[in-house]
Write a protein that holds these residues in place. Structure first.
Motif, PDB file in Angstrom:
ATOM      1  N   TYR A 222       0.816  -1.217   0.010  1.00  0.00           N
ATOM      2  CA  TYR A 222      -0.032  -0.046   0.035  1.00  0.00           C
ATOM      3  C   TYR A 222       0.957   1.158   0.043  1.00  0.00           C
ATOM      4  CZ  TYR A 222      -3.871  -3.020   1.785  1.00  0.00           C
ATOM      5  OH  TYR A 222      -4.696  -4.186   1.952  1.00  0.00           O
TER       6      TYR A 222
ATOM      7  N   GLN B 282       0.537   5.184   1.486  1.00  0.00           N
ATOM      8  CA  GLN B 282       0.049   5.966   2.392  1.00  0.00           C
ATOM      9  C   GLN B 282       0.464   7.494   2.381  1.00  0.00           C
ATOM     10  OE1 GLN B 282       0.371   5.481   6.669  1.00  0.00           O
ATOM     11  NE2 GLN B 282      -1.675   6.267   7.068  1.00  0.00           N
TER      12      GLN B 282
ATOM     13  N   GLY C  18      -3.107  12.584   4.185  1.00  0.00           N
ATOM     14  CA  GLY C  18      -4.559  12.993   3.892  1.00  0.00           C
ATOM     15  C   GLY C  18      -5.255  12.045   2.999  1.00  0.00           C
ATOM     16  N   GLN C  19      -4.590  11.031   2.321  1.00  0.00           N
ATOM     17  CA  GLN C  19      -4.956  10.398   1.361  1.00  0.00           C
ATOM     18  C   GLN C  19      -5.470   8.775   1.900  1.00  0.00           C
ATOM     19  OE1 GLN C  19      -5.580  11.308  -1.930  1.00  0.00           O
ATOM     20  NE2 GLN C  19      -4.955  13.420  -0.942  1.00  0.00           N
ATOM     21  N   GLY C  20      -5.327   8.456   2.946  1.00  0.00           N
ATOM     22  CA  GLY C  20      -5.527   7.211   3.349  1.00  0.00           C
ATOM     23  C   GLY C  20      -4.527   6.113   2.723  1.00  0.00           C
ATOM     24  N   LEU C  21      -4.913   4.846   2.618  1.00  0.00           N
ATOM     25  CA  LEU C  21      -4.150   3.902   2.231  1.00  0.00           C
ATOM     26  C   LEU C  21      -4.644   3.516   0.830  1.00  0.00           C
ATOM     27  CD1 LEU C  21      -3.709   3.432   5.429  1.00  0.00           C
ATOM     28  CD2 LEU C  21      -3.265   1.066   4.663  1.00  0.00           C
TER      29      LEU C  21
ATOM     30  N   PHE D 210      -4.206   0.867  -2.165  1.00  0.00           N
ATOM     31  CA  PHE D 210      -3.871  -0.410  -2.653  1.00  0.00           C
ATOM     32  C   PHE D 210      -2.752  -0.483  -4.028  1.00  0.00           C
ATOM     33  CE2 PHE D 210      -4.085  -4.962  -3.400  1.00  0.00           C
ATOM     34  CZ  PHE D 210      -4.291  -4.940  -4.964  1.00  0.00           C
TER      35      PHE D 210
ATOM     36  N   PHE E 171      -9.046   3.773  10.428  1.00  0.00           N
ATOM     37  CA  PHE E 171      -9.356   3.356   8.905  1.00  0.00           C
ATOM     38  C   PHE E 171     -10.335   2.289   8.817  1.00  0.00           C
ATOM     39  CE2 PHE E 171      -5.941   6.066   7.483  1.00  0.00           C
ATOM     40  CZ  PHE E 171      -4.809   6.096   8.167  1.00  0.00           C
TER      41      PHE E 171
ATOM     42  N   TYR F 263      -8.273  -4.290  -1.269  1.00  0.00           N
ATOM     43  CA  TYR F 263      -8.764  -3.900   0.118  1.00  0.00           C
ATOM     44  C   TYR F 263      -9.003  -2.377  -0.445  1.00  0.00           C
ATOM     45  CZ  TYR F 263      -8.509  -7.827   3.481  1.00  0.00           C
ATOM     46  OH  TYR F 263      -8.921  -8.915   4.079  1.00  0.00           O
TER      47      TYR F 263
ATOM     48  N   PHE G  88      -9.426   1.259   1.451  1.00  0.00           N
ATOM     49  CA  PHE G  88      -9.086   1.734   2.718  1.00  0.00           C
ATOM     50  C   PHE G  88      -9.899   3.291   2.554  1.00  0.00           C
ATOM     51  CE2 PHE G  88      -6.962  -0.452   5.868  1.00  0.00           C
ATOM     52  CZ  PHE G  88      -6.291  -1.564   5.213  1.00  0.00           C
ATOM     53  N   GLY G  89     -10.580   3.740   3.674  1.00  0.00           N
ATOM     54  CA  GLY G  89     -11.059   4.993   3.549  1.00  0.00           C
ATOM     55  C   GLY G  89      -9.850   5.968   3.832  1.00  0.00           C
ATOM     56  N   THR G  90      -9.996   7.038   3.938  1.00  0.00           N
ATOM     57  CA  THR G  90      -9.140   8.282   4.224  1.00  0.00           C
ATOM     58  C   THR G  90      -8.710   8.352   5.395  1.00  0.00           C
ATOM     59  OG1 THR G  90     -11.082   9.913   4.123  1.00  0.00           O
ATOM     60  CG2 THR G  90      -9.529   9.484   2.106  1.00  0.00           C
TER      61      THR G  90
END
Lengths: 113, 114
Positions: A35, A37, A40-43, A45, B90, B102, B104-106
């Protein structure tokens, strides 16, 4: 037992250089994820490996990104001709099966100058 | 394709007050749902998950989430928070078959105030 490890923990590189990020999953885990990260963008994939099956590469943002998993264990994420927008924390996770708990590594913080 | 929305980027709450962190998902097929937590200077770790069966799932540290199919939600709740719950949370979704992604949200940053 040992958790997921990643190396290096920090990598600073110049724009245009290639980088390799390494992930050592938990022994016996057949599923491995990468992933990204960003602040401010989350994860986001990137790629998924399951045993000896063909990987799911659908999350790789461009053809500059590639990954391999040797012997069903260690994985390497390679970014060619790095760009400043590649700067982020790259996380690796492994699990016994796809729906099982993912165990995350500490990440590699990549900074492209 | 699946998607996850965490509308609240930050949630400040006083210690011992209740909290709800919202998560909504979009999917045309059945889903698996997860909450992961990232404490300051630590890696991500699983908090709880819904795969099937009871729609209410609980974590060992007092959090719970309820899978609501009609509202496509999986909100995270705790009746009384502690300072140590300060972290980023998250929500994530995947499917039992097909794509292995998967999503994921922010993330929602929970800050518990003394």
């Amino acid at each position: 037992g040992a958790g997921v490890s990643q190396s290096p923990s920090n990598k600073v590189t110049e724009k245009g250089k290639d980088v390799e990020l390494r992930c050592d999953p938990i022994s016996g885990h057949t599923a491995l994820y990468w992933y990204r990260q960003s602040l401010g963008q989350g994860l986001e994939f990137l790629i998924y490996f399951q045993g000896n099956s063909a990987p799911d590469k659908s999350g790789l943002p461009s053809d500059r990104f590639s990954a391999e998993r040797t012997g069903g264990s260690v994985s390497t994420l390679t970014i060619q001709r790095t760009q400043q927008e590649d700067s982020a924390v790259y996380l690796c996770a492994s699990s016994l099966k796809r729906e099982d708990t993912q165990y995350f590594g500490p990440g590699t913080r990549l900074t492209v100058l | 394709a699946q998607s996850v929305t965490q509308l609240d980027s930050q949630v400040p709450v006083f210690e011992e007050a209740p909290v709800e962190l919202r998560c909504n998902y979009s999917s045309s097929v059945s889903v698996y749902l997860f909450w992961y937590v990232q404490y300051p200077n630590q890696g991500l770790q699983l908090l709880l998950k819904y795969l099937s069966g009871s729609t209410l799932v609980e974590s060992i540290n007092g959090f719970e989430a309820e899978f609501n199919k009609s509202q496509t939600s999986f909100h995270l709740r705790k009746p009384s928070v502690h300072i140590s719950d300060t972290a980023e949370y998250f929500c994530a979704v995947t499917t039992p078959s097909g794509t292995y992604k998967y999503i994921f949200g922010t993330g929602t940053r929970l800050k518990v105030l003394a």
